[in-house]
Write a protein that holds these residues in place. Sequence first.
Motif, mmCIF file in Angstrom:
data_model
loop_
_atom_site.group_PDB
_atom_site.id
_atom_site.type_symbol
_atom_site.label_atom_id
_atom_site.label_comp_id
_atom_site.label_asym_id
_atom_site.label_seq_id
_atom_site.Cartn_x
_atom_site.Cartn_y
_atom_site.Cartn_z
ATOM 1 N N GLY A 259 0.832 -1.193 0.000
ATOM 2 C CA GLY A 259 0.000 0.000 0.000
ATOM 3 C C GLY A 259 0.870 1.247 0.000
ATOM 4 O O GLY A 259 1.607 1.482 0.963
ATOM 5 N N THR B 194 0.566 -3.511 -6.025
ATOM 6 C CA THR B 194 0.680 -2.264 -5.277
ATOM 7 C C THR B 194 -0.590 -1.442 -5.454
ATOM 8 O O THR B 194 -1.025 -1.197 -6.580
ATOM 9 C CB THR B 194 1.895 -1.445 -5.754
ATOM 10 O OG1 THR B 194 3.085 -2.208 -5.567
ATOM 11 C CG2 THR B 194 2.008 -0.146 -4.965
ATOM 12 N N VAL B 195 -1.181 -1.022 -4.355
ATOM 13 C CA VAL B 195 -2.343 -0.127 -4.370
ATOM 14 C C VAL B 195 -1.825 1.277 -4.119
ATOM 15 O O VAL B 195 -1.145 1.537 -3.125
ATOM 16 C CB VAL B 195 -3.374 -0.525 -3.293
ATOM 17 C CG1 VAL B 195 -4.503 0.502 -3.236
ATOM 18 C CG2 VAL B 195 -3.930 -1.910 -3.581
ATOM 19 N N ALA C 70 -4.437 3.704 2.455
ATOM 20 C CA ALA C 70 -4.104 2.582 3.342
ATOM 21 C C ALA C 70 -5.313 1.674 3.555
ATOM 22 O O ALA C 70 -5.199 0.436 3.538
ATOM 23 C CB ALA C 70 -3.594 3.124 4.676
ATOM 24 N N ALA D 228 -5.930 -0.394 0.479
ATOM 25 C CA ALA D 228 -4.945 -1.468 0.339
ATOM 26 C C ALA D 228 -5.315 -2.666 1.208
ATOM 27 O O ALA D 228 -5.246 -3.823 0.762
ATOM 28 C CB ALA D 228 -3.563 -0.952 0.718
ATOM 29 N N VAL E 215 -0.262 -7.372 4.228
ATOM 30 C CA VAL E 215 -0.330 -6.065 3.572
ATOM 31 C C VAL E 215 0.703 -5.164 4.249
ATOM 32 O O VAL E 215 0.645 -4.945 5.465
ATOM 33 C CB VAL E 215 -1.730 -5.442 3.681
ATOM 34 C CG1 VAL E 215 -1.726 -4.026 3.089
ATOM 35 C CG2 VAL E 215 -2.762 -6.306 2.973
ATOM 36 N N VAL F 174 2.091 -1.413 4.490
ATOM 37 C CA VAL F 174 1.651 -0.047 4.206
ATOM 38 C C VAL F 174 2.825 0.899 4.444
ATOM 39 O O VAL F 174 3.339 1.005 5.567
ATOM 40 C CB VAL F 174 0.457 0.356 5.089
ATOM 41 C CG1 VAL F 174 0.043 1.801 4.784
ATOM 42 C CG2 VAL F 174 -0.704 -0.595 4.862
#
Length: 401
Positions: free
Chosen positions: A234, A258-259, A272, A275, A287, A289
Amino acid sequence: METLILIIVLAVFFVAVVTEMGWLLLVRPRRRRRGEPPEVIVSPPEAPGEPELRTPGRDAAEAAQAVITPTAPPRAPEQRTPAPPAAPEIEKPPPSAGRLVRLRERLSRSQSSVGSVLLGLLSRDRLDDDTWDEIEEVLITADVGVVPARQMVDDLRTKVKVLGARGVDEVRALLRTELITQIGEDMDRSLHTERHEGLPGVVLMVGVNGTGKTTTVGKLARVLVGDGKTVLLGAADTFRAAAADQLQTWGERVGARTVRADRDGADPASVAFEAVREGADLGVDVVLVDTAGRLHTKTGLMDELGKVKRVIEKRAPVGEVLLVLDAITGQNGLRQARVFAEVVDITGIVLTKLDGTAKGGIVIAVQRELGVPVKLVGLGEGPDDLAPFDPATFVDAILTA
């Protein structure tokens, strides 16, 4: 008879003379009158071969045809559709187990000066007050901190007096035991990245500018993928587009999605949250962040970091909050750590650049300051130079002669 012949000859001669004079009059150009322009005779050029008979109508038609008949346009070069860029080859990073051992030689090269100086001082035939003061000074300059340095000196003085140790091996054993005790061998240094009730484990990475936080997130992704976990990244650092690009590049190398925000300056908390939501939908294990680097003196930015954590926890619990510190900053890193610990509950420390000019004592100092363990250390610029921290291996590298 002769007279007749003579008359005929004269008559023929007269006719010939008259005829010749007529031709000369016809061929001779006419005399130009005064003021009259001279006559110009233009002869057509001679063409080789038999001349072509042309008519005025045909000439006009051909001229018109030549005007209205368009010439063929030049052929455009063939347009080839560019081939799509090849997908980056997905790498298989090494597992986390044994990473610090593999990097021990590099660590020992950067830390051996501290260990060798301490061993040299403790191996003297006579350990007087001046020698113990030198030992304390070496520990302080190694970023151990004043209080821990004095405690270590007091413990070593007592052990040396009781045991009477003087040999290099004996002194090394005493110093090794004391360093491991100060670092804390019994602290929990495992990363809590397990899935919880069908939701992915969440790791929030925080730190100030310039500590290598985004790079550390990418390297941690490699550690987790090497251990067989699936990862989603994220990019909650929405103030720098380069940070999101950098994080995406790290993810592509290990096959991690990838977000990221669709514009600069987007709300980092929403990125965040998205993600974590997507990580849950995809069923990934972890995940990671990444947050924007922020100055520990900026109250507004620090409050925003607390908001990011609260928003994430509406979707899934945060298993780890890792504070990235530059080991080279030494005691200055402790002031940064205090402020971050007040805003979010720090669960672990990541020390980067530990193979540089850092003295290594910062490990002891930051743990005493925050009461949380150093869980990861960065020992170089390579993609796999991030390793889980092991106190015994670390101390052995320091004391390598």
